[in-house]
Design an enzyme around this catalytic site. Structure first.
Site, PDB file in Angstrom:
ATOM      1  N   PRO A 276     -31.953  -3.471 -29.850  1.00  0.00           N
ATOM      2  CA  PRO A 276     -30.511  -3.622 -29.633  1.00  0.00           C
ATOM      3  C   PRO A 276     -30.039  -2.940 -28.343  1.00  0.00           C
ATOM      4  CG  PRO A 276     -30.909  -1.904 -31.251  1.00  0.00           C
ATOM      5  CD  PRO A 276     -32.265  -2.456 -30.866  1.00  0.00           C
ATOM      6  N   ARG A 278     -26.410  -4.095 -26.517  1.00  0.00           N
ATOM      7  CA  ARG A 278     -24.956  -4.223 -26.582  1.00  0.00           C
ATOM      8  C   ARG A 278     -24.374  -3.554 -27.834  1.00  0.00           C
ATOM      9  NH1 ARG A 278     -22.303  -8.563 -24.171  1.00  0.00           N
ATOM     10  NH2 ARG A 278     -24.313  -9.616 -24.111  1.00  0.00           N
ATOM     11  N   CYS A 344     -11.915 -10.466  -2.456  1.00  0.00           N
ATOM     12  CA  CYS A 344     -11.539 -11.772  -1.934  1.00  0.00           C
ATOM     13  C   CYS A 344     -12.293 -12.888  -2.640  1.00  0.00           C
ATOM     14  CB  CYS A 344     -11.827 -11.833  -0.439  1.00  0.00           C
ATOM     15  SG  CYS A 344     -11.115 -10.442   0.422  1.00  0.00           S
ATOM     16  N   GLU A 345     -11.992 -13.099  -3.908  1.00  0.00           N
ATOM     17  CA  GLU A 345     -12.580 -14.171  -4.713  1.00  0.00           C
ATOM     18  C   GLU A 345     -11.551 -14.496  -5.789  1.00  0.00           C
ATOM     19  OE1 GLU A 345     -15.753 -15.542  -4.830  1.00  0.00           O
ATOM     20  OE2 GLU A 345     -16.834 -14.177  -3.486  1.00  0.00           O
ATOM     21  N   TYR A 373     -23.632  -3.700 -20.175  1.00  0.00           N
ATOM     22  CA  TYR A 373     -23.524  -4.742 -19.149  1.00  0.00           C
ATOM     23  C   TYR A 373     -22.255  -4.558 -18.317  1.00  0.00           C
ATOM     24  CZ  TYR A 373     -27.109  -6.381 -22.285  1.00  0.00           C
ATOM     25  OH  TYR A 373     -28.234  -6.432 -23.077  1.00  0.00           O
TER      26      TYR A 373
END
Ligand code: PLP
Length: 419
Positions: A276, A278, A344-345, A373
């Site tokens: 495990p 997460r 800038c996205e 993550y």
């Protein structure tokens, strides 16, 4: 929410520490993890599986901070690693190398050698070609590499396609239909010691049925192999148990997971390995960010914050949802906003069309469920420094990774002679 996280008055606390206090000390943005939470998550697994001989190998890639690894090893965890770099982290943390399993489709010879020298529990071999290379490395060293084949049980884990790994079209593992033959071949190899079977079907899984289906297939295969005289001692069923990202999500508790798994194993001689990630770390962590500007478009209102997609990639990458709460409860009135970063996205958002209490510039926001993550997927895109990580335990907190400096960020680059 876990009892480690609560408002005291209007202030959001992690255990006994106010998040505002940490922000004043380390600046924003930063990641912060709760020791109590990770301990309780681990203990829940341990208790749930206590009737079986079980090794819980924390999946290092979920959050690989050395302090986090040390915390898990003190609780008795092993590790699931996917690179030589992660092996080094486990060593730094003083972890038990004999409790390490090594997964991943692209292990290099150097990584194999280092892991054999370290004396890991076993390799999860993901292809026939890898098996031959590992055999070769084992022979070269005059050793036998302990091995599980990672089989692909062809099961749809019903999760996001990027984190679904156990169906036929996936790059992971060896097709279960071929596994028996490959095992027989492996068993004859001088540099290989076959001891286990492994599968990992995906991540953020809520429905327990795919786990049962996978485990049934693994046990059948193990029984067939044992009849053939192949000494299968461990079955590694991977990780993947889901967590709540929305406050009203209801993921299965480790005890429900344990019940259905242990039922399948009842009367079987195999030891169980779990991987495990997460479900141990995800909800232990938050990303704390500061509001920089408010901007009113014609269609939308934007809350521009100092954390961005380079710090937390999940919303942009998986279209994932993270709850956002104010660190200091203020306005009762709410409005629908996009929470966006400075990058800038257009993919640079932490939340879209989200109803939040009205905020002002300078306010702090907590982005929840970012302990797994989160930091590990962060980058320097837009030449942004990677943010610090903080661990809270009781009324103490400590920086477990410093904010990157601009020197550290720029110093690897060199001007060539021909410019
Ligand atoms: C990522 C990964 C895990 C951990 O998955 P979680 O969903 O975080 O529990 C376990 N095993 C392997 C092989 C992995 O790649």
């Amino acid at each position: 929410m876990h009892s480690s996280f609560q408002y005291k008055g209007s202030e959001f606390y992690m255990e006994g520490v106010s998040l505002t206090e940490i922000a004043e000390s380390v600046g924003t943005p930063f990641y912060v993890y709760s020791y109590e939470f990770l301990r309780d998550s681990f203990t829940a697994y341990k208790k749930a599986f206590s009737e079986m001989d079980t090794l819980i190998c924390y999946s290092v890639k979920a959050n690989s901070n050395i302090a986090v690894l040390k915390a898990f090893s003190d609780l008795g965890a092993g590790y699931d690693i996917v690179s030589g770099g992660e092996l080094l982290r486990v060593k730094r943390a003083g972890g038990d190398l004999g409790k390490v399993v090594f997964s991943g489709v692209g292990k290099t010879r150097e990584e194999m050698k280092a892991a054999i020298e370290a004396g890991i529990l076993f390799f999860n071999v993901e292809s026939e070609e890898e098996l031959h290379v590992l055999d070769d490395v084992g022979k070269e060293m005059g050793r036998k590499a302990p091995v599980a084949l990672r089989v692909n049980p062809d099961i749809n884990a019903k999760t996001h396609p990027y984190i679904s790994t156990g169906f036929k079209k996936s790059k992971f593992g060896i097709e279960i239909g071929r596994a028996f033959e490959v095992y027989k071949e492996a068993n004859k190899m001088e540099g290989i010691d076959v001891i286990a079977i492994d599968a990992h079907i995906g991540s953020q899984i809520f429905d327990l049925t795919p786990f049962v289906d996978s485990v049934k297939k693994l046990i059948t295969l193990a029984d067939d192999l044992v009849k053939e005289g192949i000494n299968i001692q461990y079955i590694d069923i991977g990780g993947g148990l889901g967590i709540s990202y929305k406050l009203d999500d209801k993921p299965p508790h480790p005890s429900m997971y344990a019940d259905i798994i242990m039922k399948e194993f009842s009367g079987k001689p195999y030891k169980l390995v779990l991987e495990p990630g997460r479900s141990l770390m995800g909800n232990s962590g938050m990303l704390i960010t500061k509001v920089l500007y408010l901007k009113e478009g014609t269609e939308k209102k934007f809350v521009i914050v100092d954390a961005a997609m380079n710090d937390l990639l999940r919303p942009a990458f998986y279209e994932s949802y993270h709850e956002i709460l104010p660190v200091v409860k203020g306005s009762q009135s709410k409005e629908v906003v996009d929470v966006v970063g400075p990058i800038c996205e257009s993919g640079d958002f932490l939340a879209q069309d989200r109803e939040l209490p009205k905020v002002a510039s300078g306010d702090l926001l907590a982005v929840l469920s970012t302990g797994a993550y989160g930091f590990v997927m962060s980058s320097n895109y837009n030449t942004r420094q990677r943010v610090p990580e903080v661990l809270v335990k009781g009324d103490q907190f400590s920086v477990i990774r410093k904010r990157e400096t601009y020197d550290e960020l720029l110093n690897l680059e060199e001007l060539p002679d021909f410019l």
